[in-house]
Write a protein that holds these residues in place. Structure first.
Motif, mmCIF file in Angstrom:
data_model
loop_
_atom_site.group_PDB
_atom_site.id
_atom_site.type_symbol
_atom_site.label_atom_id
_atom_site.label_comp_id
_atom_site.label_asym_id
_atom_site.label_seq_id
_atom_site.Cartn_x
_atom_site.Cartn_y
_atom_site.Cartn_z
ATOM 1 N N ASP A 49 0.701 -1.088 -0.043
ATOM 2 C CA ASP A 49 -0.118 -0.107 -0.009
ATOM 3 C C ASP A 49 0.793 1.218 0.014
ATOM 4 O O ASP A 49 0.571 2.181 -0.605
ATOM 5 C CB ASP A 49 -0.966 -0.042 1.287
ATOM 6 N N ARG A 50 2.023 1.223 0.754
ATOM 7 C CA ARG A 50 2.923 2.467 0.825
ATOM 8 C C ARG A 50 3.646 2.687 -0.507
ATOM 9 O O ARG A 50 3.505 3.606 -0.885
ATOM 10 C CB ARG A 50 3.748 2.329 2.050
ATOM 11 N N MET A 51 3.803 1.550 -1.318
ATOM 12 C CA MET A 51 4.777 1.687 -2.407
ATOM 13 C C MET A 51 3.951 2.370 -3.691
ATOM 14 O O MET A 51 3.985 2.993 -4.210
ATOM 15 C CB MET A 51 5.315 0.297 -2.975
ATOM 16 N N ARG A 52 2.528 1.627 -3.445
ATOM 17 C CA ARG A 52 1.345 2.162 -4.436
ATOM 18 C C ARG A 52 1.187 3.520 -4.356
ATOM 19 O O ARG A 52 1.234 4.563 -5.208
ATOM 20 C CB ARG A 52 0.324 1.592 -4.436
ATOM 21 N N ALA A 53 1.232 4.160 -3.087
ATOM 22 C CA ALA A 53 0.949 5.402 -2.738
ATOM 23 C C ALA A 53 2.183 6.417 -3.132
ATOM 24 O O ALA A 53 2.090 7.439 -3.859
ATOM 25 C CB ALA A 53 0.536 5.831 -1.160
ATOM 26 N N GLU A 54 3.399 5.998 -3.123
ATOM 27 C CA GLU A 54 4.708 6.547 -3.243
ATOM 28 C C GLU A 54 4.628 6.566 -4.962
ATOM 29 O O GLU A 54 5.028 7.809 -5.486
ATOM 30 C CB GLU A 54 5.608 5.829 -2.922
ATOM 31 N N GLN A 55 4.232 5.674 -5.509
ATOM 32 C CA GLN A 55 4.236 5.672 -7.038
ATOM 33 C C GLN A 55 3.086 6.558 -7.553
ATOM 34 O O GLN A 55 3.374 7.307 -8.473
ATOM 35 C CB GLN A 55 3.802 4.150 -7.445
ATOM 36 N N GLN A 56 1.974 6.739 -6.911
ATOM 37 C CA GLN A 56 0.975 7.786 -7.127
ATOM 38 C C GLN A 56 1.589 9.254 -7.003
ATOM 39 O O GLN A 56 1.518 10.029 -7.780
ATOM 40 C CB GLN A 56 -0.168 7.662 -6.647
ATOM 41 N N ARG A 57 2.314 9.421 -5.871
ATOM 42 C CA ARG A 57 2.999 10.615 -5.519
ATOM 43 C C ARG A 57 4.110 11.021 -6.440
ATOM 44 O O ARG A 57 4.531 12.193 -6.979
ATOM 45 C CB ARG A 57 3.419 10.692 -4.278
ATOM 46 N N SER A 58 4.747 10.127 -6.769
ATOM 47 C CA SER A 58 5.961 10.335 -7.669
ATOM 48 C C SER A 58 6.166 9.247 -8.795
ATOM 49 O O SER A 58 6.937 8.283 -8.772
ATOM 50 C CB SER A 58 7.364 10.246 -7.005
ATOM 51 N N PRO A 59 5.347 9.446 -9.796
ATOM 52 C CA PRO A 59 5.603 8.425 -11.019
ATOM 53 C C PRO A 59 6.720 8.741 -11.609
ATOM 54 O O PRO A 59 7.491 9.731 -11.689
ATOM 55 C CB PRO A 59 4.306 8.599 -11.614
ATOM 56 N N ARG A 60 7.456 7.360 -12.269
ATOM 57 C CA ARG A 60 8.420 7.223 -13.080
ATOM 58 C C ARG A 60 8.321 7.982 -14.443
ATOM 59 O O ARG A 60 6.943 8.193 -14.778
ATOM 60 C CB ARG A 60 8.883 6.014 -13.173
ATOM 61 N N PRO A 61 9.402 8.678 -14.998
ATOM 62 C CA PRO A 61 9.033 9.404 -16.241
ATOM 63 C C PRO A 61 8.486 8.614 -17.371
ATOM 64 O O PRO A 61 7.613 9.421 -18.000
ATOM 65 C CB PRO A 61 10.616 9.601 -16.386
ATOM 66 N N LEU A 66 3.396 7.930 -21.008
ATOM 67 C CA LEU A 66 2.350 7.175 -21.310
ATOM 68 C C LEU A 66 1.094 8.001 -20.773
ATOM 69 O O LEU A 66 0.132 7.958 -21.828
ATOM 70 C CB LEU A 66 2.546 5.886 -20.433
ATOM 71 N N ARG A 67 1.066 8.488 -19.836
ATOM 72 C CA ARG A 67 -0.400 9.419 -19.593
ATOM 73 C C ARG A 67 -0.571 10.338 -20.462
ATOM 74 O O ARG A 67 -1.615 10.683 -20.990
ATOM 75 C CB ARG A 67 -0.180 9.691 -18.065
ATOM 76 N N LYS A 68 0.322 10.999 -20.806
ATOM 77 C CA LYS A 68 0.677 12.205 -21.727
ATOM 78 C C LYS A 68 0.031 11.849 -23.251
ATOM 79 O O LYS A 68 -0.907 12.257 -23.721
ATOM 80 C CB LYS A 68 2.103 12.814 -21.784
ATOM 81 N N LEU A 69 0.526 10.478 -23.392
ATOM 82 C CA LEU A 69 0.250 10.116 -24.692
ATOM 83 C C LEU A 69 -1.080 9.600 -24.755
ATOM 84 O O LEU A 69 -1.817 9.937 -25.833
ATOM 85 C CB LEU A 69 1.139 8.944 -25.451
ATOM 86 N N LYS A 70 -1.557 9.048 -23.875
ATOM 87 C CA LYS A 70 -2.985 8.531 -23.680
ATOM 88 C C LYS A 70 -3.789 9.810 -23.710
ATOM 89 O O LYS A 70 -4.879 9.788 -24.453
ATOM 90 C CB LYS A 70 -3.181 7.822 -22.428
#
Length: 85
Positions: A49-61, A66-70
């Motif tokens: 849960d902590r790692m998923r929250a961290e990924q949401q706060r600081s996603p990898r480039p 991918l989000r921008k392309l979508k």
């Protein structure tokens, strides 16, 4: 009741729950170490849960890209849909 209805006897030292890959030794370990296994599972789930929250706060480039392309693709689809109306 037949044991063969509930277990697969693959070898003298390999007994598994029918329809699974779970060995009887896993169940016995859990029953003998229930508190330790439950604490481990609780810690592991909380860490996830902590790692998923961290990924949401600081996603990898790459995720940001991918989000921008979508978003661009969706915007283009919306533009084409409005033009064809």
């Amino acid at each position: 009741m037949r044991l063969e209805d509930y277990f697969n006897f693959l070898a003298p030292d390999d007994i598994r729950l029918k329809g699974t890959r779970i060995g009887i030794e896993t169940i016995l370990y859990y029953l003998h170490n229930k508190e330790a296994v439950e604490a481990y599972m609780t810690d592991w789930l909380e860490w996830g849960d902590r790692m998923r929250a961290e990924q949401q706060r600081s996603p990898r480039p790459v995720v940001e890209r991918l989000r921008k392309l979508k978003a661009e693709k969706q915007a283009n689809q919306m533009d084409h849909a409005q033009v064809s109306c």
